[in-house]
Every structure is written in structure tokens, then in C-alpha cells.
Design an enzyme around this catalytic site. Structure first.
Site, short mmCIF file in Angstrom:
data_model
loop_
_atom_site.label_atom_id
_atom_site.label_comp_id
_atom_site.label_asym_id
_atom_site.label_seq_id
_atom_site.Cartn_x
_atom_site.Cartn_y
_atom_site.Cartn_z
CB THR A 395 44.04 39.05 36.37
OG1 THR A 395 43.43 39.03 37.40
CG2 THR A 395 44.05 38.24 35.27
CG ASP A 437 37.02 36.08 41.97
OD1 ASP A 437 37.18 37.16 42.61
OD2 ASP A 437 37.59 35.90 41.00
N GLY A 478 40.09 42.30 37.62
CA GLY A 478 39.04 42.11 38.24
C GLY A 478 37.85 42.11 37.50
#
Length: 580
Positions: A395, A437, A478
Site C-alpha cells: 500500500t 481482504d 497490510g
């Protein structure tokens, strides 16, 4: 705040060296910190043109979509936390991806078993309806001062002219050659003869430049309707693969895109040792989990304890908070999560009583019962403890402030390195794999459902002190995002480290498992041995954890921007007017 960052004068000399990339900068006016020098510069460019922090954050994010396309971009989604100086309030914008309307709880179940995680990632099934462009639109329309055309201009320049691929970029491609080779549009952009583009290559992305120009002229509707929307749906439902390669498609529709909405949500709020902390509410579990752990830690006089004892207590508090996270937290439009109970100081005191100050818990522990600590006494579904669901660690986080005192902490993502692996042909951006997710197997609050937003770990955080911004912090990683933000706050507030040292310190991530994830080189250190003496155990798979970015607002009116000093190829921090 009286504390100032270490080696500021040395860092200043580095920042004034032409072309030098530095992770720390102090000065006046606006400031920005990202993992990419070009993205940080884009933010400063917009601030210099009179834009505010929101305008600059979108400009930086758009540039990261060019320079760091494997961790973020318009094919994904995110969470933006904004402090509005004029109103003296914090707002949040949820533009997390959503599951298509055709999604069912058995999305990732085949022949009665959970689908292999890597197979699920590289498929149309994993792609959520992207929310990034809608989020940018909401941010600019409500709180910005500039148009899409203005804020996208720096990113268009980078995409058109290209940038030099560094070793870190090439390495990330190399790790994903198998996935990228499945999709010709992706291979054409990031591979050469099936292999990663080497460091030193000039990489241009004219397709993405054209896409950004489409948004600049057509606005948000150019993404969610028309030819671009059709191209996204076609790619997801019938993935264009290399000869002999087959991956699963989805059932996304044009209506799924046209109906996508960002959500303005109240921030999660808590306090810690004189700070007011504001974070992202559900479906992000980051704010609730980090703040619950801090509430647990607040009962200890950490400043009076040796570092090893502080870190032991940090690991055990994180273990307890993660047990509750996994049991209760999910999209608030589908699950009535007991957030007030989880954030109760009295509940934290009860959970604190489970910690042995001298010995680590032996393994996975059960969730607590927060319901007696809030007005709703009901006891809905609470799953038994189980192995942590896999969650991709890739990310990006950026943070920006402006001369008016507005602050943005923004984390956004496409999930795995390179997301689903699918570049939308002709448009130059990768699609997310965000639906992985979700928890794959029911019963669980976070199972896939139509229109649902998968639970996230993104933890963009802004801290106020005496009603004024004190610092901002966030990271990728994460589920390790939560522990990175939590540990950095403990390092900064309790251990008294300057923010650059707080970020650069070795990271330990305990997420209610039998072992704690650590970074390379930690396991044999004196620090590790001291913790091992308390029963802490380390994972065999050491890897870098997170890539944080922060701002610190100093008492003399200056601001210090801080990025990574050694992780992810070193980050980039800039201020409008460097201190002399």
C-alpha cells in the site's frame, strides 16, 4: 511540542543539495512526505501554486500512481483523514473498494474449500469497484481549491516524460514476473522479454497520461461511466490473458461503477497521554485497533520502564487488540460492531489485566467482551480464535500540510504488489485485488457480500495537542500497518524518540499469533534476546515492515516532514521554505 528531530541541521544541508533525496526536512509553510521524490515534489508544486493540503495530497497521490504503481493508483481505493484548520475539526473520506452486486459469501470457495490465496489474487474475482477517483473528487469538491485539471498536471508530466526506474522498483517487478506475464497489457508496460525492466530504465506511461487527461477534462464521470468504465468491466469479467493462460473472471457491471459512492464518516477518536488522536472509522480496522492497544498501554508508566519491557507490553497490548479486531470489525453498513465498547478506557483496563508483565502469552488468545462497556448489551456473532487471514502488505501512505494549518493523512492502495496484476488495456493502470481482504469462510463479520467494503488495516492518523495539530502518521503494510503506526506512536510519545528515529527503529508486529513478525537482522540482536527472555518468539520469515510517513508540528511554528530513512529505497520529505 519541545522535542525536535535529530540531526536537523545536517538534514537541511542535504535537502538543499540539488537532486538529493532526503527523508527529513524542517521549515515553514507547507510540507509533504511520501515514498517517492517525484510525488513529494508534486505536492510542493501545488502548494507553491496556491493550492491547499487537500489539493496537494491528490497531486501527490496521482504521481504515486505513476512512480509507485504496484502499491496504489486509480484502480484501487483508500482512506483520507483531513484536519480543517479554519473549522478546527477532523473529517474522513472513505473511498474503499466495494464488492460487485453479484458477489456472494462463497466468492472464494471452490469445491467446498477455500481458493488458493495467490490464485484468488490474480483474477477478476478479486477486483473491487475502484473508489480512488470518486474519493479524490469528493476531497477536491468539498475541501480543495483546485480542479482535477490543475492537480493532475504534475502527474501527467511524469507519466509523459517518464522517470528513472530504481533498484527497488525493478526488484518489485522481478518478484511479480509470473503474475505480470499472465497479462499482456501489464507485461508490455513493466516487463522486457518477460523479465523485469532493469534499474536505470526510463519508464514512460503515455496510456496513464491520457487517462489522467481524460479525468482532467471529463471529471469523475469519465471514470465511472463511458468507455473507461466499459474497459474496466471488460477487463475484470474477461481478463485479457497471454496464450494458454486462464484466470477466473468476475461479474462486475457498469451499474456497479456508476453506483459507487464515497462515504464521509465521523473519525474514530481517542486520547493518549494528552494527545487527541483521530483515525479512520470502519471499514478500516486501523483506528479502532491501534487506539484500543494505546488505551491498554496508557495504564502503564512506560517512560519509567526499560525499553525491553516497553516493547514487551506493546506486543502484548497489540495481541489483545488484534484478537478483538478479528472477532468484531467489518463494514459498518453490514455489521453492528461494538466500537464504543472496544474504545472504552474501562474495557482497556479489563484487557490490561490479562497481560503478564514478565511473560508473553503462549499463542493465539480469545477476543474479549466489550458489550458491557457500551449501551448496547446485545451479544451478536463472535467467531472463535483462528489463524490470521492473509492480507497483502503493499500500500502507500502520504501526508501533507499547508501554510494555513490544514493537514492530510492519506493511505490508499491496490492491495498486493501490482494488485490483481491486470492493467486495463489502453489506460495504463493496474486494478486492485481488494476483495481478498474479505475472510473467505463463513461465519465471520468480514465475509464477502454484495456492495460490501472489505475490512481494511489502513491507519491514517492525525494527533492534536491543546487543540492544534501535533503530528500525523501512517504506513503501508497490510495488517502490519496497525502495528507500525502503534509502535511509532509508542516510540515517539513514550520512549521519547525524535520522529525520524521513531520511524527508523526496528519494527515488531504481533497480531495475535504464536510468533511476532520482525525485520531482517533483528532476531539475533541484543534487543531481541531481551524480549526472548520474556517469552517473545520471532517469525522465520523476516522482511521489511511498512514504509511510514509523518509530519511533526513544532512549537516554534515550523513543521518537520519525515519519511523512511532506509526502508523501501528511502523516502522523500520536503517543505516549502526550508529552515536556515
Amino acid at each position: 511540542m519541545t522535542r525536535r528531530l535529530s540531526a536537523v541541521l545536517i538534514v537541511f544541508l542535504l535537502t538543499t543539495t540539488a537532486g538529493a533525496k532526503t527523508p527529513v526536512a524542517t521549515g515553514r509553510g507547507g510540507a509533504a512526505a511520501t515514498i517517492s521524490e517525484r510525488a513529494t515534489q508534486s505536492a510542493i508544486t501545488i502548494l507553491d501554486q496556491g493550492g491547499n493540503a487537500v489539493d496537494a495530497a491528490v497531486a501527490a497521490a496521482a504521481t504515486l500512481g505513476v512512480t509507485d504503481p504496484f502499491s496504489c493508483g486509480i484502480g484501487g481505493g483508500g482512506f483520507m483523514v483531513v484536519y480543517l484548520a479554519k473549522d478546527r475539526r477532523v473529517i474522513t473520506i472513505d473511498h474503499r473498494e466495494t464488492a460487485p452486486a453479484a458477489t456472494t459469501p462463497t466468492l472464494f470457495i471452490e469445491d467446498g474449500k477455500e481458493m488458493d490465496f495467490d490464485t484468488a489474487i490474480a483474477s477478476g474475482l478479486s477486483v473491487g469497484v475502484p473508489g480512488t477517483v470518486r474519493g479524490w473528487h469528493e476531497a477536491l469538491q468539498r475541501y480543495g481549491t483546485m480542479s482535477f485539471e490543475q492537480v493532475l498536471a504534475p502527474a501527467i508530466t511524469v507519466a509523459d516524460e517518464g522517470f528513472t526506474v530504481d533498484t527497488n522498483f525493478s526488484s518489485l517487478v522481478s518478484q511479480n514476473e509470473r503474475k505480470f506475464n499472465r497479462f499482456p497489457a501489464t507485461a508490455a508496460l513493466y516487463l522486457r522479454n518477460g523479465k523485469a525492466i532493469p534499474s536505470g530504465t526510463r519508464l514512460r506511461n503515455p496510456d496513464l497520461a491520457r487517462t489522467y487527461r481524460l479525468l482532467a477534462s471529463g471529471g469523475v464521470d469519465a471514470f465511472y461511466e463511458g468507455p473507461l468504465a466499459s474497459a474496466i468491466v471488460d477487463t475484470v469479467n474477461r481478463p485479457p490473458t497471454a496464450p494458454g493462460v486462464s484466470v477466473r473472471g468476475s461479474r462486475m457491471t457498469l451499474a456497479d461503477l456508476a453506483n459507487y459512492e464515497a462515504r464521509l464518516r465521523l473519525p474514530v477518536h481517542s486520547t493518549y497521554r494528552g494527545y487527541d488522536l483521530y483515525g479512520m472509522a470502519l471499514p478500516s480496522s486501523g483506528g479502532v485497533t491501534a487506539f484500543e492497544a494505546l488505551n491498554i498501554l496508557e495504564g502503564y508508566d512506560l517512560k519509567a520502564l526499560p525499553r525491553a519491557e516497553v516493547e514487551h507490553l506493546y506486543l502484548e497490548a497489540s495481541r489483545l487488540a488484534f484478537a478483538d479486531r478479528d472477532a468484531y470489525l467489518a463494514d459498518p453498513e453490514y455489521v453492528d460492531a461494538p466500537v464504543p465498547g472496544l474504545l472504552s478506557k474501562d474495557y482497556a483496563a479489563q484487557r490490561r489485566g490479562l497481560i503478564d508483565a514478565d511473560k508473553a502469552a503462549p499463542g493465539v488468545i480469545a477476543a474479549g467482551d466489550p458489550y458491557p462497556f457500551q449501551q448496547d448489551p446485545s451479544h451478536p456473532l463472535r467467531p472463535a480464535p483462528r489463524t490470521l487471514q492473509p492480507e497483502s502488505a503493499h500500500t502507500t501512505h502520504l501526508t501533507v500540510s499547508d501554510k494555513e494549518g490544514n493537514v492530510v493523512a492519506y493511505t490508499f492502495t491496490i492491495e498486493d504488489w501490482g494488485g490483481s496484476g491486470m492493467v486495463v488495456p489502453g489506460y495504463g493502470f493496474l486494478l486492485n485485488n481488494e476483495l481478498t481482504d474479505f475472510d473467505f469462510t463463513a461465519p465471520h463479520p468480514n465475509i464477502p457480500e454484495a456492495g460490501k467494503r472489505p475490512r481494511s488495516s489502513m491507519t491514517p492518523t492525525i494527533a492534536l495537542k491543546d487543540g492544534k495539530p501535533a503530528f500525523s502518521i501512517g504506513s503501508p503494510g497490510g495488517s502490519t500497518i496497525i502495528t507500525t503506526v502503534l509502535q511509532t506512536i509508542v516510540n515517539y510519545v513514550d520512549l521519547g524518540m525524535p520522529m525520524d528515529q521513531a520511524i527508523d527503529a526496528p519494527r515488531l508486529s504481533q497480531r495475535n499469533g504464536a510468533v511476532t513478525d520482525v525485520e531482517p537482522g533483528f532476531a539475533g540482536s541484543a534487543q531481541a534476546k531481551a524480549l526472548a527472555g520474556m517469552g517473545q518468539r520471532w517469525s522465520d520469515q523476516a522482511a521489511e515492515i511498512g514504509a511510514a510517513n509523518a509530519l511533526v508540528f513544532n512549537t516554534d511554528g515550523t513543521v518537520t516532514a519525515v519519511s523512511e530513512g532506509h526502508r523501501h529505497g528511502v523516502g522523500s520529505a520536503l517543505v516549502q521554505a526550508p529552515a536556515h
